[in-house]
Motif scaffolding. Structure first.
Motif, short mmCIF file in Angstrom:
data_model
loop_
_atom_site.label_atom_id
_atom_site.label_comp_id
_atom_site.label_asym_id
_atom_site.label_seq_id
_atom_site.Cartn_x
_atom_site.Cartn_y
_atom_site.Cartn_z
N GLY A 250 -10.01 20.53 -13.16
CA GLY A 250 -8.65 20.28 -13.59
C GLY A 250 -8.29 18.82 -13.37
N VAL A 251 -7.00 18.51 -13.42
CA VAL A 251 -6.53 17.13 -13.28
C VAL A 251 -6.47 16.72 -11.80
CG1 VAL A 251 -4.62 15.56 -13.73
CG2 VAL A 251 -5.25 17.25 -15.45
N LEU A 252 -5.78 17.50 -10.99
CA LEU A 252 -5.65 17.16 -9.56
C LEU A 252 -6.97 17.33 -8.81
CD1 LEU A 252 -2.21 18.76 -8.61
CD2 LEU A 252 -2.75 16.33 -8.93
N GLY A 253 -7.80 18.25 -9.26
CA GLY A 253 -9.06 18.50 -8.59
C GLY A 253 -10.09 17.39 -8.77
N MET A 254 -9.90 16.56 -9.75
CA MET A 254 -10.86 15.46 -9.93
C MET A 254 -10.77 14.47 -8.75
SD MET A 254 -12.52 16.58 -12.41
CE MET A 254 -13.65 15.33 -12.94
N PRO A 255 -9.58 13.94 -8.43
CA PRO A 255 -9.52 13.04 -7.27
C PRO A 255 -9.50 13.79 -5.93
CG PRO A 255 -7.36 13.18 -8.28
CD PRO A 255 -8.31 13.94 -9.16
#
Length: 182
Positions: free
Chosen positions: A55-60
């Motif tokens: 997902g989006v938040l899981g990348m960083p």
């Protein structure tokens, strides 16, 4: 028996603050739904392996995706939000909101089961990772897309019905959400 609107905080939440509370709750729900959709795009459109599609938040913040506490916490917040905001709904809208709540109760149970497995190290059916009941039939990514859809759709229907009540429902509504649209 005490009625939910007899409690001051619930009365405020489901009367004068109902519209604002619903908007805030739906922003949180939509953001969570967007995370699942981003993960699906990463897997099915971009061809990323499931383990790398976060997902989006899981990348960083990759630990977010793997944290059963975070997933359980969201399932609990979702269930509590559905319960706390339910008294503001009447008629058809309440029926749809209740349907979302019933489905979320099961979804919450599944996340509780996953959390207990993660904490104990004893996984369902001898699986190598924590596994929910329906995950025995469907892969986790697809299952969570399904769960989020079957909770989100009745919520949206409830919101539409809530904001477009029949004359009887408008007279029974403890909040002014529909009046705010007029």
């Amino acid at each position: 028996m005490t009625h939910a609107l007899d409690l001051p905080v619930l009365r405020t939440l489901n009367t004068s603050r109902h519209r604002r509370a619903l908007m805030l709750f739906m922003v949180v729900v939509a953001a969570h739904w967007a995370e699942h959709l981003a993960q699906a795009v990463q897997i099915y459109v971009l061809g990323m392996p499931v383990a790398e599609a976060r997902g989006v938040l899981g990348m960083p913040l990759p630990w977010l995706v793997h944290s059963e506490w975070m997933h359980y916490g969201y399932a609990l917040v979702m269930m509590i939000g559905l319960i706390l905001l339910r008294p503001g709904f009447v008629g058809r809208a309440r029926t749809w909101w209740t349907a979302a709540l019933v489905i979320q109760v099961w979804h919450h149970f599944e996340h509780l089961l996953l959390l207990v497995q993660a904490m104990s190290g004893a996984n369902l059916a001898g699986r190598p990772v924590p596994t929910s009941v329906l995950q025995l039939l469907l892969p986790r990514v697809e299952l969570h897309l399904f769960y989020n859809a079957v909770v989100f759709v009745p919520m949206v229907v409830a919101m539409v019905k809530h904001n477009n009540p029949s004359p009887r429902e408008r007279a029974e509504a403890p909040c002014a959400c529909a009046a705010a649209r007029s």
